[in-house]
Write a protein that holds these residues in place. Structure first.
Motif, mmCIF file in Angstrom:
data_model
loop_
_atom_site.group_PDB
_atom_site.id
_atom_site.type_symbol
_atom_site.label_atom_id
_atom_site.label_comp_id
_atom_site.label_asym_id
_atom_site.label_seq_id
_atom_site.Cartn_x
_atom_site.Cartn_y
_atom_site.Cartn_z
ATOM 1 N N GLN A 306 -14.795 65.147 -38.517
ATOM 2 C CA GLN A 306 -14.121 64.113 -39.301
ATOM 3 C C GLN A 306 -15.171 63.286 -40.027
ATOM 4 N N THR A 308 -15.732 59.596 -42.360
ATOM 5 C CA THR A 308 -15.194 58.340 -42.872
ATOM 6 C C THR A 308 -16.306 57.575 -43.576
ATOM 7 N N ARG A 330 -13.059 53.051 -31.846
ATOM 8 C CA ARG A 330 -11.658 53.085 -32.244
ATOM 9 C C ARG A 330 -11.498 52.750 -33.721
ATOM 10 N N THR A 331 -12.253 51.751 -34.180
ATOM 11 C CA THR A 331 -12.191 51.369 -35.591
ATOM 12 C C THR A 331 -12.618 52.530 -36.477
ATOM 13 N N HIS A 333 -12.537 55.778 -35.702
ATOM 14 C CA HIS A 333 -11.590 56.895 -35.603
ATOM 15 C C HIS A 333 -10.271 56.608 -36.320
ATOM 16 N N GLU A 334 -9.922 55.341 -36.462
ATOM 17 C CA GLU A 334 -8.676 54.986 -37.145
ATOM 18 C C GLU A 334 -8.881 54.686 -38.624
ATOM 19 N N ARG A 337 -9.730 58.634 -43.806
ATOM 20 C CA ARG A 337 -10.611 59.798 -43.844
ATOM 21 C C ARG A 337 -11.255 59.931 -45.220
ATOM 22 N N HIS A 355 -9.486 47.996 -43.961
ATOM 23 C CA HIS A 355 -9.581 48.471 -42.580
ATOM 24 C C HIS A 355 -10.790 47.889 -41.863
#
Length: 375
Positions: A306, A308, A330-331, A333-334, A337, A355
């Motif tokens: 992944q 980001t 967590r930040t 991964h959320e 993308r 975000h």
């Protein structure tokens, strides 16, 4: 700046000086009956290695209803990827989606598109003069005609071109001081059945202004709404040079404030320094301004990884071996993308900044250079 040359475009291009003269520029412009012919012409320009930053495109997309939420109409990176311009969408410079006072959305690119976004003078159509499809019955949108006039076209031709674009004809132009470039563009337009060809002398100062706007991204003039725009960022993996070695963080491990691993940097998105008023690059020899680190995390296989884009404002520390960011696993991964293929748009960036709770750098002046100063 108004062209009074009565020769045909073929005669003017043929008579153009063979030596480059940066103070003597011309704009060759073409209208097409449909988007397919226009795309074929653009593809021909790309194959002939015409400079993409000199290519302008104006294409009317659709009319918006009065209840449309204009800023949310498009995510331009997705529009380009799914449109008939897919083959050249990643090549054109300064792609943007603009909303003009005729309540229509226009896909624009290049110097003319950049200047169009800044046009302030406008006369909104009177309600009694609006057609059923939302277009103005008598009053032209004026912004496009004014932008074309700025590039040297006469008032009459500018208004004619504007009317054709409003009616749905794709417009393509190339602005250059090089005679061979102009001849090549004229040949491509003629080969692919342009229904109108025009040529005007363009002041070099207008071209310099447009070049700066292409570097910084479109700036609204007030009556023109920028619904979305392709972000004017460069990927280090595609732009590597010796002068940029200071911002080459690829391969470095990224950790949170507790030292927990988050992934590795696979690329860097940066802005180049603006040229000065003479068109010369400022701060010669210094790297561009870093905006995002592309963080690669996940499985070992390429298909399971992944990516980001982490805003540089979240960078807390940079060492030769690792980068510390003020963001949790967590930040990360959320986070939205990052797509290596689709161009990053301003709306994409808005979501990323929201975000990570950082300011939108194109609206403010963040001290991002401090974040990379210790590299």
């Amino acid at each position: 700046m108004v062209s009074t040359d009565m020769r045909t475009p073929e005669e003017v291009v043929a008579a153009a000086p063979t030596a480059d003269d940066p103070t003597l520029m011309h704009t060759v412009i073409a209208l097409f009956d449909d988007i397919i012919d226009a795309e074929h012409a653009l593809t021909a320009l790309r194959k002939s290695e015409q400079p993409s930053e000199q290519i302008s495109v104006i294409l009317r997309e659709r009319v918006l209803s009065e209840t449309s939420a204009v800023p949310q109409q498009t995510v331009l990176s997705r529009v380009v990827a799914s449109s008939a311009l897919e083959a050249v969408g990643g090549w054109l410079q300064g792609l943007a989606s603009l909303i003009l006072p005729d309540r229509a959305s226009y896909l624009v690119a290049g110097p003319i598109g950049a200047v169009l976004a800044t046009i302030r003078e406008a006369r909104p159509p009177h309600p009694s003069r609006v057609n059923k499809d939302g277009t103005s019955a008598q009053d032209p949108t004026r912004q496009l005609a004014l932008a074309l006039a700025a590039f040297g076209f006469s008032r009459e031709e500018s208004q004619y071109l504007e009317q054709r674009v409003v009616a749905g004809s794709p417009l393509i132009a190339i602005t250059s001081a090089d005679a061979e470039t102009l001849r090549g563009a004229h040949g491509a337009f003629s080969t692919h059945t342009a229904v109108h060809l025009g040529l005007a002398r363009t002041e070099s100062s207008v071209n310099r202004t447009a070049a700066r706007l292409l570097l910084t991204g479109p700036q609204t003039g007030g009556t023109v709404v920028i619904a979305d725009a392709i972000s004017p960022l460069h990927r280090l993996s595609e732009s590597m040079s010796y002068a940029l070695r200071r911002i080459d963080f690829r391969g470095r491990e990224v950790v949170d404030s507790r030292g927990m691993p988050l992934g590795k940097v696979s690329d860097v998105l940066f802005e180049r320094h603006l040229p000065d008023e003479r068109g010369m690059a400022s701060k010669a020899g210094q790297p561009g301004i870093v905006r995002y680190l592309i963080l690669n995390y996940g499985g070992m296989m390429r298909l399971t990884r992944q990516r980001t884009a982490v805003p540089v404002e979240r960078v807390a520390e940079i060492t030769p071996s690792r980068i510390v960011v003020s963001a949790s696993k967590r930040t990360i991964h959320e986070a939205p993308r990052y797509d290596e293929i689709a161009p990053l748009s301003r709306q994409d960036e808005v979501r990323i900044c929201a975000h990570f709770n950082v300011p939108q750098y194109w609206l403010e002046t963040p001290t991002v250079e401090q974040a990379v100063g210790g590299a």
